[in-house]
Scaffold this active site. Sequence first.
Site, PDB file in Angstrom:
ATOM      1  CG  ASP A 440     -31.402 -54.056  47.005  1.00 47.72           C
ATOM      2  OD1 ASP A 440     -32.188 -54.337  46.087  1.00 47.72           O
ATOM      3  OD2 ASP A 440     -30.599 -53.104  46.959  1.00 47.72           O
ATOM      4  CD  GLU A 493     -32.203 -57.109  43.354  1.00 54.65           C
ATOM      5  OE1 GLU A 493     -32.659 -56.528  42.363  1.00 54.65           O
ATOM      6  OE2 GLU A 493     -31.621 -56.512  44.283  1.00 54.65           O
TER       7      GLU A 493
END
Length: 764
Positions: A440, A493
Amino acid sequence: MSAARQPSPTVRDKAAPEPAAPAAPKGARAPRARRAAPPHGVRPAPALAAEERARLLEGRHHDPHAVLGARTQRGGVAFRVLRPYAKAVTVVAKGLRTELVDEGDGLFSGLLPLTGVPDYRLLVTYDSDEIEVHDPYRFLPALGELDLHLIGEGRHEELWTALGSQPMEHQGVAGTRFTVWAPNALGVRVTGDFSYWDAVAYPMRSLGASGVWELFLPGVAEGALYKYEITRPDGGRTLRADPMARYAEVPPANASIVTASRYEWQDAEWMARRGALAPHQAPMSVYELHLASWRPGLSYRQLAEQLPAYVKELGFTHVELMPVAEHPFGGSWGYQVTGFYAPTSRMGTPDDFRFLVDALHRAGIGVIVDWVPAHFPRDDWALAEFDGRPLYEHQDPRRAAHPDWGTLEFDYGRKEVRNFLVANAVYWCQEFHVDGLRADAVASMLYLDYSRDEGDWSPNAHGGREDLDAVALLQEMNATVYRRFPGVVTIAEESTAWDGVTRPTDSGGLGFGLKWNMGWMHDTLRYVSKEPVHRKYHHHDMTFGMVYAFSENFVLPISHDEVVHGKRSLVSKMPGDWWQQRATHRAYLGFMWAHPGKQLLFMGQEFAQGSEWSETYGPDWWVLDSSYPAAGDHLGVRSLVRDLNRTYTASPALWERDSVPEGFAWVEADAADDNVFAFLRFARDGSPLLCVSNFSPVVRHGYRIGVPQEVGQWREVLNTDLEPYGGSGVHHARALRPEPVPAQGRAVSLRMTLPPMATVWLRP
């Protein structure tokens, strides 16, 4: 050999082992400083120096084993025990039962006329209880030199086996080894329900320059709650959960829990074959979900009864679980982690989570988990200034503070912190058999000036804005995971144009297997959110992604981030009436599933949920109930998603050459006035699939689409406008044969009827 079956003790000249966890009675007061008259015939051990005694009692002693326990000296064997609240302590061994002298402050000692240290136990008497226990301070360190060496080097790939709480048998006695890294601490004590949360009795020893503190507590078993009381450099104390805890209390409680796994995996077949194809050359359609809200109130084991069947029926190849690591605030959706090694206990135990992963594997579904190496929250019982100084976070406050989320960034340049994160990635793959990690917020890690104003950051050693320490961490993590776990994929990401995110580390890349294509997502959603009459002015939003489509190995994400905070659900982004919204929703998914890249769809969007996602209430399952008048509309979209996945998986042209230009060719990229797009996909053997999308609300009759000359006929294999999906039913019932009419630069073409707001797939 158990302590009960050991032969008579032999005389030793060193302290031996055998501990057990004492328990002070509830409601007891702090021990009074007193020195009672010595029991008959027992001399007290030589008194501790005042400073050493103070350090021991105040939690500042680095080596309590040097003053507690038993050891030979002139005149016999000296015993010293720290038992707050005890009325008396008696040494018990074969042929020996001697009460020690009360020195006050919970200390008891005695100099016994023995020639060696016996195998002894302690009989501890409280006001209303009497227990016989092993002495924790007779034991040698339960952590090996190799572990300490690897920790010191920052190279312990199985760090969770060395740090944290480990139920074990040590020197023939069952108990739990506690180890924690706290290099700045003046002292560390372990406390828990086994000591009625009084930390005084259990000071830990420092294992040299490693910064690790250790104590083996006999008798402490699985299920025990614990924390560490750390004496900071300024002399203050802080009570902390274990950074390496593998199980924790259900929030808002935050104690760590001693645990061990006994789970027997049933997924050997899955594990053996998952590495047969490289992920970017295999079919991958991902169903992203938030476990706690997918079906609110279900446990891991209850989810295992429902989730695999649902995902398998819809044809997804993988699930992606939003963070399952322990986090105190449910509203963070799991992205503010405090327990990096502990699956959240909100839904069960770590073995219960293993059961869920196992069930998904047995259903043929891969499991990707979101992994959060970018930051951690500031809770004062967790990682922030863990031992009284910045430890896991950067020492420079400007580097430590994450400007967007009010959290703290890891110090990626510190070897022990890097080890903590790399080993954490290994942990989820090894202990829970996960098939992928989605890192993330990678962009926030890569740039020193990320969301920072001028003057709030300092450049790297080369004068640049790149965080070279974060780059090194991500490269090490990826290289380690791919070396140890063939078939596992790592996903970034990453929302910028950083070069080489999915390039191998030996070629200078970050080493991820896949990268979320945030640009494609934003561009295409901008296009479909426009009224059809205005789409011609934004035509490039649908085609621009192909300019860079093969620069990385991409995932096309319609994720949770796009259906919250006022962004509306996917179907609600579409203009027009309800029919047009659903039609555009279906057409967009058909375009997306045929486009180069892997697919990811967040829960609720598979049946065109109209409202935004709520972490409290989850998807609007009620819209599928037969009592709801529009249930058929939502069921139709879900049927389309099922058929998209099944047709996709059965069509190698859509995934075998996903990341190379040879797998794609535009047919029609310039029909802006018509809102039409057409392209070809090719399998390794050259077999094609044709995708044609019409994002206008009109049926286009006799539309020419150029096709390869060598293909004799084309048949429709998917049409998002079919009536079972909620469409108007415009389709080609028979195979189409190319006609010698040039179109889009090709010698032959198909004469097609394009359904309104729909995508059609055709194959030979």
